[in-house]
Write an enzyme that holds these catalytic residues in place. Structure first.
Site, PDB file in Angstrom:
ATOM      1  N   HIS A   1     -12.641   3.509   0.668  1.00  0.00           N
ATOM      2  CA  HIS A   1     -12.646   2.541   1.783  1.00  0.00           C
ATOM      3  C   HIS A   1     -13.400   1.262   1.402  1.00  0.00           C
ATOM      4  O   HIS A   1     -13.866   0.525   2.279  1.00  0.00           O
ATOM      5  CB  HIS A   1     -13.343   3.092   3.055  1.00  0.00           C
ATOM      6  CG  HIS A   1     -12.636   4.202   3.749  1.00  0.00           C
ATOM      7  ND1 HIS A   1     -13.299   5.168   4.471  1.00  0.00           N
ATOM      8  CD2 HIS A   1     -11.325   4.513   3.848  1.00  0.00           C
ATOM      9  CE1 HIS A   1     -12.434   6.015   4.986  1.00  0.00           C
ATOM     10  NE2 HIS A   1     -11.214   5.644   4.610  1.00  0.00           N
TER      11      HIS A   1
ATOM     12  N   GLU B   1      -7.843  -4.844   5.601  1.00  0.00           N
ATOM     13  CA  GLU B   1      -7.816  -4.639   4.147  1.00  0.00           C
ATOM     14  C   GLU B   1      -6.725  -5.485   3.488  1.00  0.00           C
ATOM     15  O   GLU B   1      -6.878  -5.945   2.367  1.00  0.00           O
ATOM     16  CB  GLU B   1      -7.583  -3.152   3.856  1.00  0.00           C
ATOM     17  CG  GLU B   1      -8.804  -2.302   4.142  1.00  0.00           C
ATOM     18  CD  GLU B   1      -8.466  -0.882   4.563  1.00  0.00           C
ATOM     19  OE1 GLU B   1      -8.032  -0.710   5.729  1.00  0.00           O
ATOM     20  OE2 GLU B   1      -8.615   0.034   3.754  1.00  0.00           O
TER      21      GLU B   1
ATOM     22  N   ARG C   1     -10.654  16.536   7.841  1.00  0.00           N
ATOM     23  CA  ARG C   1     -11.504  16.920   6.697  1.00  0.00           C
ATOM     24  C   ARG C   1     -12.887  17.340   7.182  1.00  0.00           C
ATOM     25  O   ARG C   1     -13.430  16.734   8.107  1.00  0.00           O
ATOM     26  CB  ARG C   1     -11.634  15.736   5.724  1.00  0.00           C
ATOM     27  CG  ARG C   1     -10.363  15.472   4.969  1.00  0.00           C
ATOM     28  CD  ARG C   1     -10.524  14.274   4.056  1.00  0.00           C
ATOM     29  NE  ARG C   1      -9.593  13.227   4.405  1.00  0.00           N
ATOM     30  CZ  ARG C   1      -9.748  11.944   4.117  1.00  0.00           C
ATOM     31  NH1 ARG C   1     -10.812  11.535   3.465  1.00  0.00           N
ATOM     32  NH2 ARG C   1      -8.837  11.067   4.470  1.00  0.00           N
TER      33      ARG C   1
ATOM     34  N   ARG D   1      -2.683  -2.076  -3.251  1.00  0.00           N
ATOM     35  CA  ARG D   1      -3.873  -1.249  -3.052  1.00  0.00           C
ATOM     36  C   ARG D   1      -3.761  -0.082  -4.024  1.00  0.00           C
ATOM     37  O   ARG D   1      -2.738   0.615  -4.055  1.00  0.00           O
ATOM     38  CB  ARG D   1      -3.905  -0.726  -1.617  1.00  0.00           C
ATOM     39  CG  ARG D   1      -5.038   0.247  -1.414  1.00  0.00           C
ATOM     40  CD  ARG D   1      -5.089   0.729   0.014  1.00  0.00           C
ATOM     41  NE  ARG D   1      -6.229   1.598   0.194  1.00  0.00           N
ATOM     42  CZ  ARG D   1      -6.157   2.843   0.670  1.00  0.00           C
ATOM     43  NH1 ARG D   1      -4.998   3.356   1.032  1.00  0.00           N
ATOM     44  NH2 ARG D   1      -7.242   3.566   0.798  1.00  0.00           N
TER      45      ARG D   1
ATOM     46  N   GLU E   1     -13.089   0.907  16.155  1.00  0.00           N
ATOM     47  CA  GLU E   1     -12.645  -0.320  16.822  1.00  0.00           C
ATOM     48  C   GLU E   1     -12.281  -0.090  18.291  1.00  0.00           C
ATOM     49  O   GLU E   1     -12.238  -1.037  19.068  1.00  0.00           O
ATOM     50  CB  GLU E   1     -11.411  -0.897  16.102  1.00  0.00           C
ATOM     51  CG  GLU E   1     -11.745  -1.445  14.733  1.00  0.00           C
ATOM     52  CD  GLU E   1     -10.509  -1.730  13.882  1.00  0.00           C
ATOM     53  OE1 GLU E   1      -9.440  -2.029  14.445  1.00  0.00           O
ATOM     54  OE2 GLU E   1     -10.621  -1.651  12.649  1.00  0.00           O
TER      55      GLU E   1
ATOM     56  N   ILE F   1     -11.030   4.551  15.244  1.00  0.00           N
ATOM     57  CA  ILE F   1     -11.987   5.075  16.233  1.00  0.00           C
ATOM     58  C   ILE F   1     -13.103   4.055  16.470  1.00  0.00           C
ATOM     59  O   ILE F   1     -13.441   3.732  17.609  1.00  0.00           O
ATOM     60  CB  ILE F   1     -12.575   6.429  15.759  1.00  0.00           C
ATOM     61  CG1 ILE F   1     -11.456   7.477  15.621  1.00  0.00           C
ATOM     62  CG2 ILE F   1     -13.658   6.913  16.704  1.00  0.00           C
ATOM     63  CD1 ILE F   1     -11.889   8.810  15.015  1.00  0.00           C
TER      64      ILE F   1
ATOM     65  N   ASN G   1       0.878  -1.171   0.000  1.00  0.00           N
ATOM     66  CA  ASN G   1       0.000   0.000   0.000  1.00  0.00           C
ATOM     67  C   ASN G   1       0.912   1.216   0.000  1.00  0.00           C
ATOM     68  O   ASN G   1       1.467   1.595   1.028  1.00  0.00           O
ATOM     69  CB  ASN G   1      -0.884  -0.047   1.261  1.00  0.00           C
ATOM     70  CG  ASN G   1      -1.790   1.158   1.382  1.00  0.00           C
ATOM     71  OD1 ASN G   1      -1.755   2.066   0.534  1.00  0.00           O
ATOM     72  ND2 ASN G   1      -2.582   1.201   2.428  1.00  0.00           N
TER      73      ASN G   1
HETATM   74  P1  ADP Z   1      -6.358   5.966   9.113  1.00  0.00           P
HETATM   75  O1  ADP Z   1      -7.623   6.515   8.510  1.00  0.00           O
HETATM   76  O2  ADP Z   1      -5.205   6.913   9.045  1.00  0.00           O
HETATM   77  O3  ADP Z   1      -6.046   4.537   8.692  1.00  0.00           O
HETATM   78  P2  ADP Z   1      -6.947   4.754  11.690  1.00  0.00           P
HETATM   79  O4  ADP Z   1      -8.003   3.818  11.223  1.00  0.00           O
HETATM   80  O5  ADP Z   1      -5.653   4.196  12.150  1.00  0.00           O
HETATM   81  O6  ADP Z   1      -6.689   5.938  10.668  1.00  0.00           O
HETATM   82  O7  ADP Z   1      -7.592   5.599  12.906  1.00  0.00           O
HETATM   83  C1  ADP Z   1      -6.926   6.645  13.511  1.00  0.00           C
HETATM   84  C2  ADP Z   1      -7.857   7.224  14.566  1.00  0.00           C
HETATM   85  O8  ADP Z   1      -8.172   6.206  15.536  1.00  0.00           O
HETATM   86  C3  ADP Z   1      -7.237   8.376  15.347  1.00  0.00           C
HETATM   87  O9  ADP Z   1      -8.176   9.439  15.478  1.00  0.00           O
HETATM   88  C4  ADP Z   1      -6.988   7.773  16.719  1.00  0.00           C
HETATM   89  O10 ADP Z   1      -7.080   8.731  17.725  1.00  0.00           O
HETATM   90  C5  ADP Z   1      -8.140   6.790  16.814  1.00  0.00           C
HETATM   91  N1  ADP Z   1      -7.894   5.821  17.877  1.00  0.00           N
HETATM   92  C6  ADP Z   1      -6.964   4.838  17.933  1.00  0.00           C
HETATM   93  N2  ADP Z   1      -7.012   4.214  19.134  1.00  0.00           N
HETATM   94  C7  ADP Z   1      -7.993   4.822  19.859  1.00  0.00           C
HETATM   95  C8  ADP Z   1      -8.540   4.653  21.182  1.00  0.00           C
HETATM   96  N3  ADP Z   1      -8.062   3.713  22.007  1.00  0.00           N
HETATM   97  N4  ADP Z   1      -9.558   5.476  21.556  1.00  0.00           N
HETATM   98  C9  ADP Z   1     -10.032   6.415  20.737  1.00  0.00           C
HETATM   99  N5  ADP Z   1      -9.568   6.625  19.485  1.00  0.00           N
HETATM  100  C10 ADP Z   1      -8.561   5.847  19.056  1.00  0.00           C
END
Ligand code: ADP
Length: 400
Positions: A178, A383, A239, A89, A332, A330, A10
């Site tokens: 996505h 993914e 965004r 990807r 998850e 977020i 990716n």
């Molecule tokens: P991307 O879109 O860059 O792939 P991710 O799917 O890795 O992003 O998500 C990043 C977001 O997930 C960030 O806003 C981060 O703060 C949030 N995040 C990761 N772990 C937690 C947590 N334990 N509690 C709340 N938010 C989290």
């Protein structure tokens, strides 16, 4: 025992993520990321058997150097001959690519042409493809497009309220992104429901730095919140999501913004970051919320309300709804965000089980709804597994 492994790549403009996988089981041999490419602090890290290793990259610090370091790691671990294919990807496949596609010079040309729709992503994806071809030229390379899953959307979902000629002549329509993630979590939900994906009706919320909601009828994407670009839809990390387009004219005509400044404002300075004035990182904002910061609260309120509104509006695309899925960093991990969204969806029959919700983080999968509620699951996305599996499936079907 010798395995057949797929290397998943990716590639972004300054990063290259990779994962070596057994495509049927999704078992990962190792993964890693090269970061800060084209800068003199470029580095690469590998994670294998729970151990992490990080190395600095050498000049010219580019994608080719990253791929060479990756190949050295593969050779040191005697894995080179077990790799049977490379899955890439690719962000934008336009209307042309709705299936996994064997990469040929013609396909590369098309991906290049589609760069006008994804100027930040498609050129970077091509750089990754070409760097991989130099060292894995003997292997088939397959493109998995992020837009492909949404190509089943009906016209009424992808046509904007703009002159039709803009669509016909310039491809201005909603594409969605996505797709690989929404497909993966929908497939996992079908396992929870114990019925084929083709019989499942779902809404999935991929909430990370980028956020999108998708609605899946009979296993197919029928609408999604990201549009012509990944700027449309719900509020994201930096965004804006949907805004009145009239604001753009006001910024330019009344406040003297240049178009580049508007672009930067909407893509990089808005969303959770712009509202809170603190960060785009949900963890920071949640911590500030707990200490009574009113702008952190406002950012979270707007974020959750917009998502709940989008989910509720997408119920108009379905005859029936089997359940709602949360995924992405977020989705998850944040029980706070999930709880706030579900509390606004009681008319759709959702109520949250506080304990189950609190427990779901760091990769745990399962229901978070209470017993009388419609189903709602947290499902960690994967993914890479979809890319590895679809790459293998395509090659088997064409007898490679
Ligand atoms: P991307 O879109 O860059 O792939 P991710 O799917 O890795 O992003 O998500 C990043 C977001 O997930 C960030 O806003 C981060 O703060 C949030 N995040 C990761 N772990 C937690 C947590 N334990 N509690 C709340 N938010 C989290």
């Amino acid at each position: 025992m010798k395995k057949s492994l797929v290397l998943v790549i990716n590639c972004g403009s300054s990063s290259l993520k990779f994962s070596l996988m057994e495509p049927n089981s999704g078992e990962e041999v190792f993964n890693g990321i090269a970061q800060c490419l084209l800068l003199n602090n470029a580095s690469i890290s590998f994670k294998m058997n729970g151990e992490k290793q990080e190395l600095s990259l050498k000049a010219p610090f580019d994608h080719d150097v990253a791929i060479s370091a990756l190949v050295a790691f593969i050779n040191n671990n005697h894995l080179f001959h077990q790799i049977t294919a490379i899955g890439h990807r690719v962000v934008h496949g336009g209307e042309k690519y709705c299936h996994p596609t064997l990469i040929t010079p013609k396909v590369k040309q098309q991906v290049h042409k589609l760069a006008k729709l994804a100027p930040l992503h498609n050129p970077a994806n091509l750089v990754g493809i070409e760097a991989a071809e130099k060292v894995f030229g003997h292997l088939a390379q397959v493109a998995i497009f992020d837009t492909a899953f949404h190509q089943t959307m009906p016209e009424k979902a992808y046509i904007y309220g703009l002159p039709y000629s803009l669509y016909k002549e310039h491809g201005i329509r909603r594409y969605g992104f996505h797709g690989t993630s929404h497909y993966f979590v929908a497939k996992q939900a079908s396992i929870h429901l114990n019925k084929p994906l083709e019989q499942c009706n779902l809404i999935s919320a991929h909430l990370g730095n980028g956020c999108s909601i998708s609605v899946i009828a009979d296993g197919k994407s029928v609408d999604t919140s990201l549009g012509f670009t990944p700027l449309e839809g719900v509020v994201m990390g930096t965004r804006s999501g949907d805004v009145d387009p009239g604001i753009i004219f006001y910024l330019v005509n009344q406040l003297g913004y240049s178009l580049d400044q508007v672009d930067n404002l909407l893509n990089k300075e808005s969303g959770l970051l712009g509202i809170s004035g603190l960060s785009n990182d949900c963890r920071t904002i949640e911590a500030e919320l707990l200490s009574g910061n009113v702008r952190a609260k406002l950012a979270i309120d707007v974020f959750c309300y917009r998502i709940a509104k989008k989910i509720a509006s997408f119920s108009a695309s379905l005859q029936t709804l089997d359940g709602l899925i949360f995924t992405g960093g977020i989705g998850e991990n944040s029980s706070t965000i999930r709880g706030l969204i579900l509390n606004q969806l009681s008319l759709l029959g959702f109520t949250v089980d506080e304990q189950l919700n609190l427990e779901k983080r760091f990769g745990q999968q399962g229901n978070i709804n209470s017993t009388n509620s419609r189903a709602c699951w947290v499902i960690p996305t994967n993914e890479e597994w979809v890319i590895a599996e679809q790459t293998q499936r395509l090659l088997t079907s064409i007898g490679e």
